[in-house]
Design a protein around this motif. Structure first.
Motif, mmCIF file in Angstrom:
data_model
loop_
_atom_site.group_PDB
_atom_site.id
_atom_site.type_symbol
_atom_site.label_atom_id
_atom_site.label_comp_id
_atom_site.label_asym_id
_atom_site.label_seq_id
_atom_site.Cartn_x
_atom_site.Cartn_y
_atom_site.Cartn_z
ATOM 1 N N VAL A 13 0.845 -1.209 0.000
ATOM 2 C CA VAL A 13 0.000 0.000 0.000
ATOM 3 C C VAL A 13 0.872 1.248 0.000
ATOM 4 O O VAL A 13 0.606 2.228 -0.737
ATOM 5 N N ILE A 14 1.916 1.243 0.775
ATOM 6 C CA ILE A 14 2.826 2.405 0.819
ATOM 7 C C ILE A 14 3.494 2.608 -0.544
ATOM 8 O O ILE A 14 3.617 3.740 -1.038
ATOM 9 N N ILE A 16 2.347 1.667 -3.533
ATOM 10 C CA ILE A 16 1.361 2.179 -4.488
ATOM 11 C C ILE A 16 1.073 3.665 -4.239
ATOM 12 O O ILE A 16 0.971 4.470 -5.180
ATOM 13 N N THR A 17 0.965 4.013 -2.957
ATOM 14 C CA THR A 17 0.728 5.426 -2.624
ATOM 15 C C THR A 17 1.886 6.293 -3.078
ATOM 16 O O THR A 17 1.683 7.392 -3.646
ATOM 17 N N PHE A 18 3.095 5.826 -2.895
ATOM 18 C CA PHE A 18 4.280 6.592 -3.297
ATOM 19 C C PHE A 18 4.331 6.773 -4.827
ATOM 20 O O PHE A 18 4.600 7.870 -5.328
ATOM 21 N N THR A 20 1.791 6.659 -6.809
ATOM 22 C CA THR A 20 0.688 7.553 -7.194
ATOM 23 C C THR A 20 1.058 9.008 -6.961
ATOM 24 O O THR A 20 0.811 9.889 -7.805
ATOM 25 N N LEU A 21 1.684 9.256 -5.797
ATOM 26 C CA LEU A 21 2.083 10.638 -5.512
ATOM 27 C C LEU A 21 3.144 11.135 -6.493
ATOM 28 O O LEU A 21 3.118 12.283 -6.930
ATOM 29 N N SER A 23 3.492 10.142 -9.545
ATOM 30 C CA SER A 23 2.866 10.361 -10.850
ATOM 31 C C SER A 23 2.047 11.648 -10.886
ATOM 32 O O SER A 23 1.780 12.181 -11.961
ATOM 33 N N ARG A 24 1.666 12.165 -9.740
ATOM 34 C CA ARG A 24 0.882 13.404 -9.700
ATOM 35 C C ARG A 24 1.758 14.653 -9.715
ATOM 36 O O ARG A 24 1.239 15.767 -9.747
ATOM 37 N N TRP A 56 -2.783 17.593 -6.726
ATOM 38 C CA TRP A 56 -3.458 16.692 -5.808
ATOM 39 C C TRP A 56 -4.536 15.920 -6.540
ATOM 40 O O TRP A 56 -5.263 16.476 -7.357
#
Length: 442
Positions: A13-14, A16-18, A20-21, A23-24, A56
């Motif tokens: 999860v960490i 994937i979150t990283f 995703t962040l 990529s934003r 965001w």
């Protein structure tokens, strides 16, 4: 085993979150503007040129504005100048989205999501309107000759209007300007005529210099001829004087040998001296005449040179004035035609109508006045004829009375008074007939 699974799931999860962040985080290319919209802290959008920004998820999104220049061809036709002359001004504008902070926000609000074609059409309307406005404030001479001022006015007006939608003017290129009346062509002919006149003036000045040099050479030649003539006359006078002196000396020597001819010798000597003096005077007169002729030739040469110079200057000025006059006549003729079409012709029609009506009214009044005048004249003429006849008959009667009285006017007056006495008595009686009077003594 269960704690390991929890750790693996947490790590996944960490991760994937990283990802995703990461990529934003959006980087902005140098030829684009990054527009972040959504929740941006009170503004409608956040514009970034260069660098990058974190977008965001869910609460924000992003888009790009292209900074590549747009070339717009604006071939303006029938634009009205300040002189009311219609001109064709073909132009090509190069515009782009501005990178100024305020302009970027304006562009994000006005142009975000529009294609290049839509932006070009929007800008073309602004360009045409401002171009017509600039041409309306300038004359043909300013548009045609002072291109820097023309381009400066276009840049100032167009740039201020483009800024309202977030664009800026990069370059403007104006090609050949044409007008429907041929005024620009007339200006070109006027400039060509002016250049030709200047060349003619230069040629005239060179010819004047050549003529001046020729006049100086002629004057020097005349001076040399006069000096030669003067030297020749002086030599002739001196030779004649020497000969006469020799004759006088011979006569004198012969007179010495003859005492009885002493008186004659003295007389001849005096005559010889007189002849010598006369020769000297004639030589001086010849020299004076030669000097006077030289001065006359010099004055004539100077007069010819000055006259030629004045003639050439006058011709050059006349040609220049003729060219200017033709241009002014063409301009005045064009303006006069416009004024005639708009003002003079309607005024002339109204004037003719008023003149015809006034002439008809004047003719009616004239005929009435003529009839009245004829009647009055006929009446007065008849009265005058009657009065003339009466006075004529009275004069003839008075003449006969005077003749009957022997030519004495006093007796004639008494005769007339006796004739009028009954009327006078009747008048007196009428005056006192109502008065009670015992008797009347006349």
């Amino acid at each position: 085993m269960q704690p390991i699974i929890i750790i693996v799931v947490a790590a996944f999860v960490i991760f994937i979150t990283f990802i995703t962040l990461i990529s934003r985080y959006k980087r902005c290319p140098s030829d684009k503007i990054l527009v972040v919209y959504g929740k941006t802290g009170g503004t409608s959008a956040k514009c970034i040129h260069g660098g990058g920004a974190f977008v965001w998820p869910v609460i924000q999104d992003y888009a790009y504005l292209d900074l590549k220049p747009l070339s717009i061809e604006a071939n303006l036709t029938n634009a009205l100048s300040r002189q009311n002359i219609r001109v064709d001004v073909p132009c090509r504008f190069t515009i782009a989205i501005s990178t100024d902070i305020e302009s970027m926000n304006t562009a994000a609000e006005r142009l975000l999501g529009l294609t290049h074609e839509a932006i070009q059409e929007l800008a073309k309307d602004i360009l045409f309107g401002q171009l017509r406005l600039v041409i309306a404030t300038m004359t043909i001479e300013e548009i045609n000759s002072d291109r820097d001022k023309f381009l400066e006015n276009i840049s100032k007006n167009v740039d201020s209007e483009l800024k309202k939608i977030g664009l800026k003017l990069i370059n403007v290129n104006v090609t050949d300007i044409k007008d429907e009346s041929g005024y620009i062509a007339a200006l070109g002919k006027e400039a060509a005529a002016k250049a030709i006149n200047e060349a003619k003036i230069s040629v005239a000045e060179q010819e004047k210099i050549g003529e001046t040099g020729k006049a100086l050479a002629d004057r020097e030649k005349d001076t040399q001829i006069a000096e030669t003539h003067r030297d020749r006359d002086v030599k002739i006078a001196i030779t004649q004087k020497d000969r006469e002196i020799s004759i006088a000396s011979a006569a004198k020597d012969e007179a010495i040998g003859r005492a009885e001819a002493e008186r004659d010798t003295r007389v001849k000597t005096s005559e010889a001296n007189a002849i010598a003096i006369r020769g000297e005077n004639e030589a001086k007169i010849a020299i004076a005449n030669s000097d006077a002729l030289r001065r006359e030739k010099e004055a004539e040469s100077n007069r010819i040179a000055i006259t030629a110079e004045k003639v050439q200057q006058a011709k050059a000025m006349e040609e220049a004035y003729q060219a200017e006059q033709k241009a002014e006549l063409a301009r005045s003729e064009r303006e006069r035609s416009t004024q005639i079409a708009n003002i003079v012709i309607p005024a002339e029609i109204a004037k003719q109508r008023a003149i015809i009506e006034a002439q008809a009214e004047a003719e009616r009044i004239r005929e009435n006045a003529k009839g009245e005048a004829d009647a009055i004249f006929a009446k007065m003429e008849a009265e005058a004829k009657g009065l003339y006849e009466i006075l004529t008959k009275q004069a003839e009667g008075y003449k006969e009375v005077v003749a009957a009285a022997g030519g004495d006017p006093t007796k004639a007056f008494q005769l007339l008074l006796i004739e009028k006495l009954p009327e006078l008595v009747k008048t007196q009686v009428e005056a006192v007939k109502n008065i009670k009077i015992d008797k009347i003594t006349v």
